[in-house]
Scaffold this motif. Structure first.
Motif, PDB file in Angstrom:
ATOM      1  N   GLY A 257       0.986  -1.036   0.018  1.00 42.67           N
ATOM      2  CA  GLY A 257       0.146   0.132  -0.110  1.00 42.67           C
ATOM      3  C   GLY A 257       0.787   1.278  -0.058  1.00 42.67           C
ATOM      4  N   VAL A 258       2.186   1.116  -0.084  1.00 43.49           N
ATOM      5  CA  VAL A 258       2.902   2.142  -0.241  1.00 43.49           C
ATOM      6  C   VAL A 258       3.896   1.891  -1.467  1.00 43.49           C
ATOM      7  CG1 VAL A 258       3.037   2.774   2.212  1.00 43.49           C
ATOM      8  CG2 VAL A 258       4.852   1.370   1.322  1.00 43.49           C
ATOM      9  N   SER A 259       4.543   3.069  -2.015  1.00 43.61           N
ATOM     10  CA  SER A 259       5.262   2.890  -3.336  1.00 43.61           C
ATOM     11  C   SER A 259       6.618   2.618  -2.890  1.00 43.61           C
ATOM     12  CB  SER A 259       5.428   4.285  -3.800  1.00 43.61           C
ATOM     13  OG  SER A 259       5.807   5.326  -2.893  1.00 43.61           O
ATOM     14  N   GLN A 260       7.194   2.670  -1.705  1.00 42.17           N
ATOM     15  CA  GLN A 260       8.469   2.359  -1.257  1.00 42.17           C
ATOM     16  C   GLN A 260       8.637   2.328   0.215  1.00 42.17           C
ATOM     17  OE1 GLN A 260      11.074   5.584  -3.049  1.00 42.17           O
ATOM     18  NE2 GLN A 260      10.717   6.851  -1.219  1.00 42.17           N
ATOM     19  N   LEU A 261       9.501   1.455   0.565  1.00 39.59           N
ATOM     20  CA  LEU A 261       9.708   1.146   2.087  1.00 39.59           C
ATOM     21  C   LEU A 261      10.024   2.718   2.866  1.00 39.59           C
ATOM     22  CD1 LEU A 261      11.985  -1.993   2.096  1.00 39.59           C
ATOM     23  CD2 LEU A 261       9.417  -1.695   2.657  1.00 39.59           C
ATOM     24  N   GLY A 262       9.768   2.876   3.956  1.00 35.05           N
ATOM     25  CA  GLY A 262      10.016   4.054   4.598  1.00 35.05           C
ATOM     26  C   GLY A 262      10.656   4.020   6.039  1.00 35.05           C
ATOM     27  N   ARG A 263      10.761   5.303   6.528  1.00 33.91           N
ATOM     28  CA  ARG A 263      10.971   4.979   8.099  1.00 33.91           C
ATOM     29  C   ARG A 263       9.881   5.786   8.765  1.00 33.91           C
ATOM     30  NH1 ARG A 263      17.250   6.086   8.252  1.00 33.91           N
ATOM     31  NH2 ARG A 263      16.724   6.902  10.125  1.00 33.91           N
ATOM     32  N   TYR A 264       9.320   5.110   9.915  1.00 34.51           N
ATOM     33  CA  TYR A 264       8.050   5.537  10.760  1.00 34.51           C
ATOM     34  C   TYR A 264       8.338   5.517  12.027  1.00 34.51           C
ATOM     35  CZ  TYR A 264       6.067   4.573   5.955  1.00 34.51           C
ATOM     36  OH  TYR A 264       5.830   4.506   4.635  1.00 34.51           O
ATOM     37  N   THR A 265       7.823   6.614  12.718  1.00 32.86           N
ATOM     38  CA  THR A 265       7.698   6.760  14.141  1.00 32.86           C
ATOM     39  C   THR A 265       6.398   5.952  14.702  1.00 32.86           C
ATOM     40  OG1 THR A 265       6.651   8.677  14.199  1.00 32.86           O
ATOM     41  CG2 THR A 265       9.023   8.825  14.117  1.00 32.86           C
ATOM     42  N   LEU A 266       6.620   5.724  15.869  1.00 33.22           N
ATOM     43  CA  LEU A 266       5.270   5.220  16.415  1.00 33.22           C
ATOM     44  C   LEU A 266       4.078   6.099  16.265  1.00 33.22           C
ATOM     45  CD1 LEU A 266       6.645   3.432  19.850  1.00 33.22           C
ATOM     46  CD2 LEU A 266       5.541   2.453  17.896  1.00 33.22           C
ATOM     47  N   GLU A 267       4.271   7.518  16.266  1.00 36.87           N
ATOM     48  CA  GLU A 267       3.365   8.645  16.373  1.00 36.87           C
ATOM     49  C   GLU A 267       2.709   8.274  14.940  1.00 36.87           C
ATOM     50  OE1 GLU A 267       6.376   9.173  17.346  1.00 36.87           O
ATOM     51  OE2 GLU A 267       5.736   9.599  19.429  1.00 36.87           O
ATOM     52  N   GLU A 268       3.538   7.743  13.820  1.00 38.67           N
ATOM     53  CA  GLU A 268       2.921   7.879  12.311  1.00 38.67           C
ATOM     54  C   GLU A 268       2.409   6.297  12.413  1.00 38.67           C
ATOM     55  OE1 GLU A 268       6.065   9.992   9.571  1.00 38.67           O
ATOM     56  OE2 GLU A 268       7.053   8.457  10.890  1.00 38.67           O
ATOM     57  N   ILE A 269       2.792   5.467  13.113  1.00 38.47           N
ATOM     58  CA  ILE A 269       2.115   4.102  13.032  1.00 38.47           C
ATOM     59  C   ILE A 269       0.738   3.996  13.713  1.00 38.47           C
ATOM     60  CG2 ILE A 269       2.264   1.921  13.794  1.00 38.47           C
ATOM     61  CD1 ILE A 269       5.233   1.977  13.558  1.00 38.47           C
TER      62      ILE A 269
ATOM     63  N   GLY B 221      11.090  -4.105  14.912  1.00 43.27           N
ATOM     64  CA  GLY B 221      11.828  -2.970  14.109  1.00 43.27           C
ATOM     65  C   GLY B 221      11.451  -2.641  12.913  1.00 43.27           C
ATOM     66  N   LYS B 222      10.269  -3.634  12.654  1.00 38.82           N
ATOM     67  CA  LYS B 222       9.894  -3.569  11.035  1.00 38.82           C
ATOM     68  C   LYS B 222       8.440  -3.184  10.924  1.00 38.82           C
ATOM     69  CE  LYS B 222      13.093  -6.967   9.225  1.00 38.82           C
ATOM     70  NZ  LYS B 222      13.475  -8.229   8.613  1.00 38.82           N
ATOM     71  N   VAL B 223       8.049  -2.412  10.256  1.00 37.00           N
ATOM     72  CA  VAL B 223       6.557  -1.802  10.246  1.00 37.00           C
ATOM     73  C   VAL B 223       5.910  -2.714   8.973  1.00 37.00           C
ATOM     74  CG1 VAL B 223       5.056   0.126   9.764  1.00 37.00           C
ATOM     75  CG2 VAL B 223       7.244   0.121  11.063  1.00 37.00           C
ATOM     76  N   TYR B 224       4.598  -3.225   9.425  1.00 36.98           N
ATOM     77  CA  TYR B 224       3.910  -3.904   8.278  1.00 36.98           C
ATOM     78  C   TYR B 224       2.430  -3.315   8.335  1.00 36.98           C
ATOM     79  CZ  TYR B 224       7.473  -7.613   9.248  1.00 36.98           C
ATOM     80  OH  TYR B 224       8.639  -8.031   9.617  1.00 36.98           O
TER      81      TYR B 224
ATOM     82  N   VAL C 298       6.102  -2.212   4.996  1.00 34.71           N
ATOM     83  CA  VAL C 298       6.421  -1.033   4.636  1.00 34.71           C
ATOM     84  C   VAL C 298       7.266   0.042   4.918  1.00 34.71           C
ATOM     85  CG1 VAL C 298       3.669  -0.707   4.400  1.00 34.71           C
ATOM     86  CG2 VAL C 298       4.625  -0.276   6.479  1.00 34.71           C
ATOM     87  N   GLY C 299       8.220  -0.815   6.066  1.00 34.61           N
ATOM     88  CA  GLY C 299       9.434   0.089   6.379  1.00 34.61           C
ATOM     89  C   GLY C 299       9.768  -0.328   7.587  1.00 34.61           C
ATOM     90  N   PHE C 300      10.500   0.388   8.286  1.00 35.68           N
ATOM     91  CA  PHE C 300      11.286   0.504   9.618  1.00 35.68           C
ATOM     92  C   PHE C 300      11.134   1.342  10.695  1.00 35.68           C
ATOM     93  CE2 PHE C 300      13.927  -1.174   5.860  1.00 35.68           C
ATOM     94  CZ  PHE C 300      14.335  -2.738   6.423  1.00 35.68           C
ATOM     95  N   LEU C 301      10.875   0.983  11.964  1.00 38.94           N
ATOM     96  CA  LEU C 301      10.407   1.625  13.005  1.00 38.94           C
ATOM     97  C   LEU C 301      11.734   2.488  13.462  1.00 38.94           C
ATOM     98  CD1 LEU C 301       8.494   2.212  15.308  1.00 38.94           C
ATOM     99  CD2 LEU C 301       9.214   0.480  16.645  1.00 38.94           C
ATOM    100  N   VAL C 302      11.535   4.029  13.419  1.00 38.33           N
ATOM    101  CA  VAL C 302      12.723   4.687  13.981  1.00 38.33           C
ATOM    102  C   VAL C 302      12.180   5.490  15.222  1.00 38.33           C
ATOM    103  CG1 VAL C 302      13.570   4.922  11.725  1.00 38.33           C
ATOM    104  CG2 VAL C 302      12.017   6.403  12.506  1.00 38.33           C
ATOM    105  N   PRO C 303      13.122   6.026  16.124  1.00 42.89           N
ATOM    106  CA  PRO C 303      12.865   6.666  17.342  1.00 42.89           C
ATOM    107  C   PRO C 303      12.156   7.955  16.880  1.00 42.89           C
ATOM    108  CG  PRO C 303      15.050   6.097  17.157  1.00 42.89           C
ATOM    109  CD  PRO C 303      14.315   5.863  15.840  1.00 42.89           C
ATOM    110  N   SER C 304      11.338   8.459  17.702  1.00 48.66           N
ATOM    111  CA  SER C 304      10.957   9.683  17.428  1.00 48.66           C
ATOM    112  C   SER C 304      11.664  10.998  17.835  1.00 48.66           C
ATOM    113  CB  SER C 304       9.638   9.906  18.576  1.00 48.66           C
ATOM    114  OG  SER C 304       8.409   9.178  18.327  1.00 48.66           O
ATOM    115  N   ASN C 305      11.627  12.084  17.126  1.00 49.87           N
ATOM    116  CA  ASN C 305      12.540  13.232  17.385  1.00 49.87           C
ATOM    117  C   ASN C 305      12.322  13.860  18.378  1.00 49.87           C
ATOM    118  OD1 ASN C 305      14.278  12.107  15.163  1.00 49.87           O
ATOM    119  ND2 ASN C 305      13.078  13.469  13.674  1.00 49.87           N
TER     120      ASN C 305
END
Length: 151
Positions: A68-80, A95-98, A144-151
């Motif tokens: 459902g996304v065009s490319q793998l991304g980096r996502y925070t918990l807030e985005e998830i 650490g992977k987002v599905y 869809v990507g990888f979980l990254v820490p929030s800034n």
């Protein structure tokens, strides 16, 4: 005195051997197991026709876009957290987002069980209930990507 319970094993030379039952019926292993609190029984639900594990394997290998996304991304918990409905359900595991939306109706525990981790990091619950499942293989096409820490 009667002999302890046993069962017969046949070796490659077609020889029968009586083997003692283990753990023995009144042995300490069974007594400890009987006294240990067991986890709540999970019940599998009846899946709709066309939603068996084999049907999931066919869908995954069909070439259909399950991400459902065009490319793998980096996502925070807030985005998830923005993806927590049955129409748009994401989770992070190890650490992977599905995007688990396509898998919801294929899950043996049912949609309701899987929605417990929608919009959040489901690693702990996944490891408690499905530690033997190879998530990378099962959900590879939904990553869809990888979980990254929030800034």
């Amino acid at each position: 005195m009667s002999s302890p319970p046993s069962f017969a094993l046949v070796d490659p030379d077609n020889q029968e051997h009586q083997v003692p039952e283990f753990p023995s019926r009144d042995g300490p292993q069974r007594l400890v197991a009987a006294a240990t609190k067991q986890p709540r029984n999970r019940e599998k639900i009846r899946l709709e026709p066309g939603h068996s594990p084999l049907d999931w394997a066919k869908l995954v290998s069909s070439g259909k876009d399950l991400r459902g996304v065009s490319q793998l991304g980096r996502y925070t918990l807030e985005e998830i957290r923005q993806h927590r409905t049955q129409e748009d359900a994401w989770t992070a595991i190890a650490g992977k987002v599905y995007n688990m939306t396509p898998y919801l109706k294929f899950h043996p525990g049912g949609v309701k069980d899987l929605m417990r981790v929608a919009g959040r990091d489901g690693t702990k619950l996944f490891m408690m209930t499905h530690s033997w499942v190879n998530i990378d293989y099962l959900m590879e096409k939904c990553m869809v990507g990888f979980l990254v820490p929030s800034n």
